[in-house]
Scaffold this motif. Structure first.
Motif, PDB file in Angstrom:
ATOM      1  N   HIS A  84      -9.354   4.697  -4.870  1.00  0.00           N
ATOM      2  CA  HIS A  84      -9.956   4.607  -3.540  1.00  0.00           C
ATOM      3  C   HIS A  84      -9.535   5.756  -2.630  1.00  0.00           C
ATOM      4  N   TYR A  85      -8.540   6.555  -3.035  1.00  0.00           N
ATOM      5  CA  TYR A  85      -8.050   7.650  -2.196  1.00  0.00           C
ATOM      6  C   TYR A  85      -8.428   9.019  -2.748  1.00  0.00           C
TER       7      TYR A  85
ATOM      8  N   PHE B 112      -0.082   4.355  -0.392  1.00  0.00           N
ATOM      9  CA  PHE B 112      -0.834   5.573  -0.090  1.00  0.00           C
ATOM     10  C   PHE B 112      -0.937   5.846   1.404  1.00  0.00           C
ATOM     11  N   ALA B 113      -0.869   4.817   2.224  1.00  0.00           N
ATOM     12  CA  ALA B 113      -1.028   4.991   3.668  1.00  0.00           C
ATOM     13  C   ALA B 113      -0.123   4.028   4.399  1.00  0.00           C
TER      14      ALA B 113
ATOM     15  N   ILE C   3     -11.237   2.986   4.316  1.00  0.00           N
ATOM     16  CA  ILE C   3     -10.201   4.007   4.239  1.00  0.00           C
ATOM     17  C   ILE C   3     -10.686   5.266   4.950  1.00  0.00           C
TER      18      ILE C   3
ATOM     19  N   ILE D 103      -3.992  13.557  -6.556  1.00  0.00           N
ATOM     20  CA  ILE D 103      -2.883  12.620  -6.356  1.00  0.00           C
ATOM     21  C   ILE D 103      -1.898  12.815  -7.499  1.00  0.00           C
TER      22      ILE D 103
ATOM     23  N   ASN E  29       0.861  -1.181   0.000  1.00  0.00           N
ATOM     24  CA  ASN E  29       0.000   0.000   0.000  1.00  0.00           C
ATOM     25  C   ASN E  29       0.898   1.232   0.000  1.00  0.00           C
TER      26      ASN E  29
ATOM     27  N   THR F  44     -11.351  -1.782   0.879  1.00  0.00           N
ATOM     28  CA  THR F  44     -11.230  -0.414   0.356  1.00  0.00           C
ATOM     29  C   THR F  44     -12.317   0.503   0.888  1.00  0.00           C
TER      30      THR F  44
ATOM     31  N   GLN G  87      -4.982   1.336  -6.878  1.00  0.00           N
ATOM     32  CA  GLN G  87      -5.313   1.848  -5.552  1.00  0.00           C
ATOM     33  C   GLN G  87      -5.705   3.322  -5.554  1.00  0.00           C
TER      34      GLN G  87
ATOM     35  N   ASP H 165      -7.327  10.300   4.847  1.00  0.00           N
ATOM     36  CA  ASP H 165      -6.375   9.768   3.875  1.00  0.00           C
ATOM     37  C   ASP H 165      -6.783  10.064   2.438  1.00  0.00           C
ATOM     38  N   LYS H 166      -7.984  10.569   2.235  1.00  0.00           N
ATOM     39  CA  LYS H 166      -8.456  10.879   0.887  1.00  0.00           C
ATOM     40  C   LYS H 166      -8.146  12.333   0.550  1.00  0.00           C
TER      41      LYS H 166
ATOM     42  N   LYS I 222     -11.088  12.000  -3.023  1.00  0.00           N
ATOM     43  CA  LYS I 222     -12.123  12.491  -2.110  1.00  0.00           C
ATOM     44  C   LYS I 222     -13.470  12.651  -2.792  1.00  0.00           C
TER      45      LYS I 222
END
Length: 559
Positions: free
Chosen positions: A475-476, A420-421, A431, A440, A418, A428, A472, A435-436, A478
């Motif tokens: 999923h991050y 992203f975090a 999350i 990105i 992972n 998923t 991935q 974290d969003k 917003k």
């Protein structure tokens, strides 16, 4: 000390006709090493002062030991006519056995180059200033390490390494005109890797000191100046800042085992090299490839002087310049290719009613996050910078602090699972909202291939980084309508036939993303302009292929 040892010093002093040295060695009942070091300074007055200052020898043992070994080796080799650079005396054999058991630190991805064989001695020999380059090359071709003797000259070691570059060069494989670019690229990488492995067999001895922080149960680790003549004083800072936490892995309490069970021999022979018989528990010795040390020196200069970042952007028919320094650390990819930074400033940020949040995946030096936050000061309220390389996290933190942005940036060390975090989310839907983000940004490794170091991982995608990132990223984000992904990627993998031309589009589509627009630019580094064709020799076809390289910025959003 034994009379035999003092008598040996007197005999050598008489041989080289130094009356002040004979006077220093005649004082019995005092520490011979300390008196000898003072005598080597060239005056009996200094020797007399050291006689009264013998109580401070515990704090000065390192310097005394280094000078002692330097003088002892020089005296032995001056009396040895026609030496081949590797001593055959019993003392040198014992030193060699001890040195082989010192830990080897190298620029390796997972902390040490000998992680699976810490207790196994190196297949190594001692060399010095009298060692011929051809002799050293033959030993390296046999697979042996060359440990440069304490007391030798640092710049002679550098000259030996330079001379070895052409002598240990691997043989190029035979190829035909039909050989593909992908095969040529793999052959070039393998040729470069083998060449680097052979050059990394020239090792220097480096002492590391452990200092306990006052009233705390934690230690600081600093490197002392290696015991070589004309060794730069800044090695203390260079090694300490480059290896960092890896120095904590050294065993300061372990006595080097030379494989000899008889410890009742002469103190000069039974003591570890460069160390008195009364070993300081806060000093440990390690071996570092000279080639890596030179790389650390170069990284130290980058870190000291900094790299000026000044992309150009056009606004209201006027060119605005945004400039700030970035200070790369050792083991972190230096952003010398900066053409993609111009592309970042050509795209507007995602629309929002208030300040937006961004995430820089694979931040490295932190240059992308710093650029966007400097250019969009009023729009970006918070940033997250992630990386799997702990050296990159420390480097980015240093740069954000220098730029006054640390209060707006949250640094996260991630994993391959992972990126992203810090915590891996199998579900998923679980999350956290914090974290969003709204945007990105990622400049991933652009060439598929294996990686042996952190620097390699900045260029070679060895863990399907691109596919994992695209899968991935969705999923991050917003907001489904406004959030975006900016992907910076070179087409070099497609040019070298290492990735099918349609694979990137397939990965984007499979990740529930779509392309909004694509910006392109030509790389401006020398190899892309064909200025280094001759240097590549047999790989000139690859140099010609670089001229067709294009760097692209993909603006993506959710479907």
């Amino acid at each position: 000390r034994s009379n035999t040892r003092i008598f040996s010093f007197q005999m050598i002093a008489a041989t080289i006709r130094r009356p002040w040295l004979r006077a220093a060695t005649s004082w019995r009942g005092h520490d011979t090493q300390q008196l000898l070091v003072a005598a080597l300074e060239g005056s009996c007055r200094a020797a007399k002062r050291s006689r009264a200052a013998c109580t401070s020898f515990q704090q000065e043992r390192q310097c005394a030991s280094q000078l002692m070994v330097q003088w002892w080796d020089e005296a032995q080799f001056s009396a040895k006519k026609g030496g081949k650079g590797v001593s055959n005396t019993q003392s040198n054999e014992k030193q060699e056995r001890v040195l082989k058991c010192f830990p080897l630190l190298s620029n390796h991805e997972m902390d040490t180059a000998r992680k699976d064989q810490q207790d196994a001695p190196l297949d190594a020999i001692l060399v010095d200033d009298t060692t011929k380059a051809n002799t050293a090359a033959r030993q390296i071709q046999k697979g042996k390490y060359l440990i440069y003797r304490a007391g030798a000259d640092y710049y002679n070691a550098r000259q030996l390494l330079t001379a070895l570059k052409s002598r240990v060069m691997p043989t190029l494989p035979k190829r035909s005109a039909q050989t593909s670019l992908a095969q040529l690229w793999q052959e070039q990488r393998e040729w470069t890797r083998q060449h680097a492995q052979k050059l990394n067999k020239v090792l220097l001895q480096v002492p590391i000191k452990r200092i306990q922080v006052k009233n705390k149960a934690i230690y600081q680790y600093i490197a002392l100046t290696p015991p070589y003549r004309r060794a730069p004083d800044h090695f203390t800072n260079v090694v300490s800042e480059s290896l960092g936490s890896r120095l904590e892995q050294l065993d300061f309490d372990k006595e080097p085992n030379d494989g000899d069970t008889d410890s009742s021999s002469d103190p000069v022979q039974s003591s570890p090299p460069n160390q008195p018989q009364d070993k300081d528990k806060n000093i440990a010795w390690c071996l570092i490839p000279l080639r890596d040390l030179l790389g650390m020196v170069g990284a130290h200069e980058w870190r000291k002087k900094g790299l000026w970042i000044e992309p150009q952007t056009t606004s209201s028919s006027k060119t605005k310049s945004i400039g700030f320094p970035i200070y790369p650390h050792y083991g972190v990819f230096v952003p010398t290719r900066r053409e993609y930074l111009d592309l970042l400033l050509q795209l507007p940020l995602p629309p929002s009613k208030g300040p937006i949040s961004i995430m820089d995946v694979g931040t490295g030096t932190g240059v992308i996050a710093a650029l966007l936050m400097q250019h969009h000061k009023d729009r970006i309220g918070h940033a997250i910078a992630t990386d799997i390389n702990p050296q990159a996290i420390a480097c980015a933190q240093d740069n954000f602090q220098r730029l006054g942005l640390s209060h707006k940036v949250h640094l996260v060390q991630t994993t391959d699972a992972n990126m992203f975090a810090a915590d891996s989310h199998d579900d998923t839907t679980d999350i956290r909202n914090e974290d969003k983000v709204d945007l990105i940004v990622c400049n991933p490794a652009w060439i598929p291939g294996s990686a042996d170091s952190w620097m390699d991982r900045a260029v070679y995608d060895s863990h399907d980084f691109l596919a994992t990132f695209l899968e991935q990223a969705q999923h991050y984000l917003k907001d489904r309508e406004t959030s975006q992904v900016w992907l910076i990627l070179s087409n070099m993998a497609e040019i070298l036939e290492l990735r099918p031309a349609h694979e990137l589009e397939d990965l984007i589509e499979a990740s529930n993303l779509q392309v909004v627009q694509v910006l392109e630019t030509q790389p401006r580094h020398p190899r892309a302009r064909g200025q280094k064709k001759k240097a590549l020799g047999e790989f000139e076809r690859i140099a010609s292929a670089r001229e067709a390289e294009i760097t692209r910025l993909y603006q993506l959003r959710l479907r």
